[in-house]
Enzyme design. Structure first.
Site, short mmCIF file in Angstrom:
data_model
loop_
_atom_site.label_atom_id
_atom_site.label_comp_id
_atom_site.label_asym_id
_atom_site.label_seq_id
_atom_site.Cartn_x
_atom_site.Cartn_y
_atom_site.Cartn_z
N ASP A 400 42.66 39.13 42.90
CA ASP A 400 42.39 40.55 42.42
C ASP A 400 42.13 39.97 40.69
O ASP A 400 42.35 38.79 40.49
CB ASP A 400 43.60 41.30 42.50
CG ASP A 400 43.32 42.83 41.77
OD1 ASP A 400 42.35 43.15 41.76
OD2 ASP A 400 44.42 43.32 41.59
N GLU A 403 37.70 39.29 37.21
CA GLU A 403 36.20 39.54 36.81
C GLU A 403 36.33 38.53 35.53
O GLU A 403 34.91 38.11 35.15
CB GLU A 403 36.32 40.92 36.39
CG GLU A 403 36.25 41.83 37.53
CD GLU A 403 37.34 42.10 38.14
OE1 GLU A 403 38.63 41.93 37.66
OE2 GLU A 403 37.29 42.27 39.32
N ASP A 475 38.75 49.60 43.18
CA ASP A 475 39.66 51.02 43.24
C ASP A 475 38.71 52.11 43.22
O ASP A 475 38.45 53.00 42.17
CB ASP A 475 40.03 50.94 41.58
CG ASP A 475 41.17 49.66 41.57
OD1 ASP A 475 41.58 49.16 42.50
OD2 ASP A 475 41.42 49.31 40.38
O1 MIG Z 1 45.69 46.73 37.42
O2 MIG Z 1 47.67 44.94 41.94
O3 MIG Z 1 41.94 46.87 42.78
O4 MIG Z 1 43.98 47.02 44.69
O5 MIG Z 1 46.47 47.18 44.20
C1 MIG Z 1 45.60 47.07 38.97
C2 MIG Z 1 47.71 46.09 41.57
C3 MIG Z 1 45.48 45.66 39.58
C4 MIG Z 1 43.73 46.50 41.07
C5 MIG Z 1 43.22 46.17 42.28
C6 MIG Z 1 44.14 47.01 43.34
C7 MIG Z 1 45.76 46.60 43.10
C8 MIG Z 1 46.05 46.66 41.63
N1 MIG Z 1 45.13 45.73 40.86
#
Ligand code: MIG
Length: 812
Positions: A400, A403, A475
């Site tokens: 996650d 980017e 999200d």
């Molecule tokens: O700032 O890890 O898209 O699926 O649950 C949020 C917490 C960070 C973004 C992800 C989401 C995840 C969440 N993350």
């Protein structure tokens, strides 16, 4: 010959259009031609008979991206020639002309039809920015471009590729997390694909704010694109994955239902969650541990209070048939006694400012350093660090925030990356960063465990990401329109090489209504990645959290998903071979059919080559469905519709509109509570009568190891041939012993009472049959009307299954 080059100062200070100019010289090289024009250099490379690469640069040393394309050009017959006005280069499929006066390109098929041609502005620069201007062909449609919102047809819109963390994005917002600069062009003259392999921030403008042309370009770097032509879009997508690679065979458990939440903790809650799935007889395979599994959000740690003994927890979950996937964010807390930070710093693995100072950005753990995943040493190191999770028994990884995201959401462009040793600024490296993190996770897991296939799920990526990970669409929001937008995103990703993707079922942000959740679950069952997830501080969102009706509807579709596992598994394998998506927009098959692009039908898709799915809002009771040419059976009742027409169809909450293509075949197994559980050994084969037949390639292996790469698989063609009125199970291939010892064949739309099995008469059984269970008639009356469908008098036979050819004839 006199060639004038503008000086560099002139170029960088002159922020105005400058075309490549007139061709000055050219010569042949092994795979094509190369030469010089007034303002730059060009190189044309024939990759194979259907792919031509076009490179244009201000420098003789072309700048190519090391991350996306995995093949070299292959020696292909081509002919290069010259006329007064043109340079011409021809392969078996593509005829390319280059106008000498302005370097404009024109691609034709071998019959001379124009597929794609440059505007007279051709390829040109504006300062460092490089663009390619193309004429819009009559009634041209544009498809794909990966994870892009908006409609199926991209015409009239512009899109930016710049990987972005976008919480709760709107269904027209851009850019999102992943960049795939590959699109498909469709018009009467023919189909083609263009992959612009430049990782800088790029733009694809399909006619926004201009009626002159479409164009694509990047902030910097070369014009470097691959032009792909074959007759069908499927073949073009396949060729694109020939260039950028195919997904690897995922472990079978990754095809099961996956439950996520931000976040499940402590361990007791996770155990209860797992047990609830089993108690409620809802099949599931995966539980995710989101960021609260860590101590102070530090990657490669478990929180001592919430997860005091992660290893035992995971062991216990495994006994119940669950796999655990943990989240990994790239940011490493800049803390002096935190080993990953200390090591990364010592080894020089973090991204830096140009003066060598470590770059830090703020994420969950506070100020963080960012591993430079564009460096092999960093990827290997990260992979070794994953031993921490591997030792605890973790099965999959969820990359996650790659980017990469950080608070402020604006990484300064000057920071430096290795880019495999060549050096690059954030401008060039950002879009490939997430992909290299996913790669590191995949390679790390494979190296550590050796025997088991890993599952990696990524948010960010670039072309070729399919080689390393499955993708989810970030999200999203709990709304009807987001549910449908998610389908388009998945279908678009599929056209862009990413076959394995999905969305957060139920919506990440916000609260799903009961009906929305139920409908989303039913659509999720027909999505390559079937995963429910929801945001911190939101209501419970497990499939039983919305009341009994929703629970029953969810269970029905979860069970159906597990029922079709043999189909899913076979089709995933197929995709590892041909690169084609599991969810295929109708546009792939009917690109010139205008209806397919209409707002009413643009979300429809074909799943696993057999199921026509018409996703529809949960608030509707009736919907229009477009049936393309051919014949279609309503999944739940076998009601038959002939195609090439629009119909109205009831869509009560318990029945998502799904139709089966006549002439197709799919396979099922008995219910199981997770993919690792033994089924009853009977492979159910459903054949649908049609004028055109089809071949289903059944594929099995152990579901988990790499032994299939050494021949340990069981594969056979199951062909339905309406002319021969026969169904043939061809001789099997491979040395895996099939898990199925019997076949039960269901004949949909057939009338006969006897068939011949290898020439011998065999009586046909007949019984009522339902793919989905009947819903309880709740008292007081349920909120929604729940009809019940069955297939009346469905014909079937049961026979032995072994390696040898089986011919079933007499299908009437
Ligand atoms: O700032 O890890 O898209 O699926 O649950 C949020 C917490 C960070 C973004 C992800 C989401 C995840 C969440 N993350």
């Amino acid at each position: 010959m006199q060639v004038s080059h503008p000086s560099t100062t002139q170029i960088s200070s002159n922020s105005r259009h400058m075309g490549l100019g007139q061709i000055q010289s050219w010569s042949e090289h092994t795979f094509g031609i190369a030469g010089e024009a007034t303002n730059g250099f060009f190189k044309i490379t024939i990759y194979n008979e259907s792919i031509i690469r076009i490179q244009v640069s201000k420098s003789e040393l072309f700048d190519s991206n090391p991350y996306a394309v995995v093949v070299e050009p292959k020696a292909t017959d081509f002919k290069a020639s010259e006329t007064d006005q043109y340079l011409i280069i021809e392969s078996e499929m593509i005829h390319l002309s280059l106008q000498k006066s302005n370097s404009a390109l024109c691609f034709r098929d071998h019959k001379g039809n124009i597929l794609n041609e440059d505007d007279s502005l051709g390829i040109a620069w504006i300062g460092t920015e490089v663009n390619c201007y193309k004429k819009v062909q009559k009634d041209e449609h544009y498809l794909g471009l990966g994870e892009k919102t908006g409609g199926l047809d991209r015409k009239g819109k512009a899109f930016t590729n710049w990987n972005t963390d976008y919480f709760g994005y709107g269904i027209e917002d851009d850019p999102l997390y992943m960049s795939i600069p590959f699109y498909l062009g469709v018009h009467e003259g023919g189909n083609y694909g263009i992959f612009f392999d430049n990782p800088h921030k790029s733009v694809f403008n399909f006619g926004a704010s201009t009626n002159r042309f479409m164009y694509f370009g990047a902030e910097d770097g070369d014009m470097d694109y691959y032009f792909i032509h074959r007759p069908t879009l499927s073949e073009i997508i396949s060729e694109y994955t020939h260039l950028t690679g195919k997904m690897q065979m995922p472990p079978k458990w990754a095809l099961g239902f996956q439950q996520c939440r931000y976040s499940y903790y402590p361990d007791s809650e996770v155990k209860t969650l797992a047990q609830t799935f089993r108690d409620k007889d809802m099949p599931a395979d995966v539980i995710y541990l989101d960021i609260h599994h860590m101590e102070a959000y530090k990657v490669f740690t478990f929180d001592g209070e919430k997860f005091p003994d992660a290893k035992s927890l995971i062991k216990e979950l495994k006994k119940k048939g669950f796999r655990v996937v943990v989240i990994m964010d790239p940011g490493i807390k800049a803390e002096d006694n935190y080993t990953p930070y200390v090591e990364g710093k010592e080894k020089g693995l973090f991204v830096t400012y140009p003066d060598g100072q470590e770059y830090q950005g703020q994420v969950w753990p506070g100020w963080c350093a960012f591993p430079d995943f564009t460096k092999e040493e960093t990827r290997n190191w990260w992979g070794e660090k994953m031993k921490f999770y591997e030792d605890a028994g973790v099965d999959g990884y969820w990359t996650d925030m790659n980017e990469p995201a950080s608070w402020g959401q604006f990484t300064p462009n000057l920071i430096e990356f290795s880019f495999e040793g060549t050096g690059a600024s954030h401008r060039k490296a950002r879009n490939v960063y997430g992909m290299q993190m996913a790669r590191s996770a995949q390679e790390g897991a494979v190296k550590q465990r050796k025997k088991e296939r890993p599952f990696i799920l990524t948010r960010s990526g670039y072309s070729g990401i399919q080689r390393y990970a499955a993708a989810w669409t970030g999200d999203n929001v709990a709304s009807e329109e987001h549910m449908l937008a998610g389908v388009r995103l998945v279908n678009s990703l599929g056209m862009s090489g990413v076959a394995f993707s999905g969305f957060d079922v139920g919506g990440f942000a916000g609260e799903a209504s009961k009906s929305l959740f139920a409908r989303w679950m039913s659509i999720g069952a027909f999505t390559p990645l079937f995963r429910a997830h929801s945001m911190i501080n939101s209501n419970d969102a497990e499939p039983w959290a919305f009341g009994e009706e929703v629970e029953e509807i969810s269970r029905n579709y979860m069970k159906f998903r597990y029922g079709i596992l043999p189909t899913l598994y076979s089709k995933f394998y197929k995709s590892t071979q041909d690169g084609l998506p599991l969810s295929q927009s109708l546009a792939i098959h009917f690109p010139l059919d205008k209806k397919v692009y209409s707002s009413a039908y643009q979300n429809q898709f074909i799943f696993c080559d057999a199921f026509l799915v018409a996703p529809v809002e949960s608030t509707k009771e009736i919907t229009k469905v477009y049936l393309p040419e051919g014949g279609w059976y309503y999944l739940y009742s076998d009601d038959f519709y002939s195609g090439s027409k629009e119909i109205y169809m009831d869509c009560p909450l318990n029945y998502l509109p799904v139709l089966i293509k006549s002439g197709s075949t799919f396979t099922m197994q008995s219910p199981v509570s997770h993919t690792g559980e033994k089924h009853d050994g009977i492979l159910r084969v459903h054949v649908y009568r049609g004028e055109k037949g089809s071949t289903f390639v059944h594929y099995e292996d152990d579901g988990n190891s790499f032994d299939y790469t050494k021949g340990s698989y069981f594969q056979r063609e199951i062909s339905y041939d309406p002319d021969q009125k026969a169904l043939t199970f061809k001789q099997c291939d491979g040395n895996y012993h099939s898990d199925f010892s019997e076949l039960e064949i269901f004949f949909h739309g057939f009338q006969m009472d006897t068939v011949q099995v290898n020439g011998k008469n065999h009586a046909v059984n007949q019984q009522d049959f339902a793919f989905l269970g009947k819903l309880t008639e709740f008292d007081p009356l349920p909120e929604h009307d729940h009809p019940y469908h069955e297939i009346k008098n469905l014909k079937s036979i049961k026979i032995k299954h072994d390696k040898n050819e089986i011919l079933i004839s007499g299908l009437l």
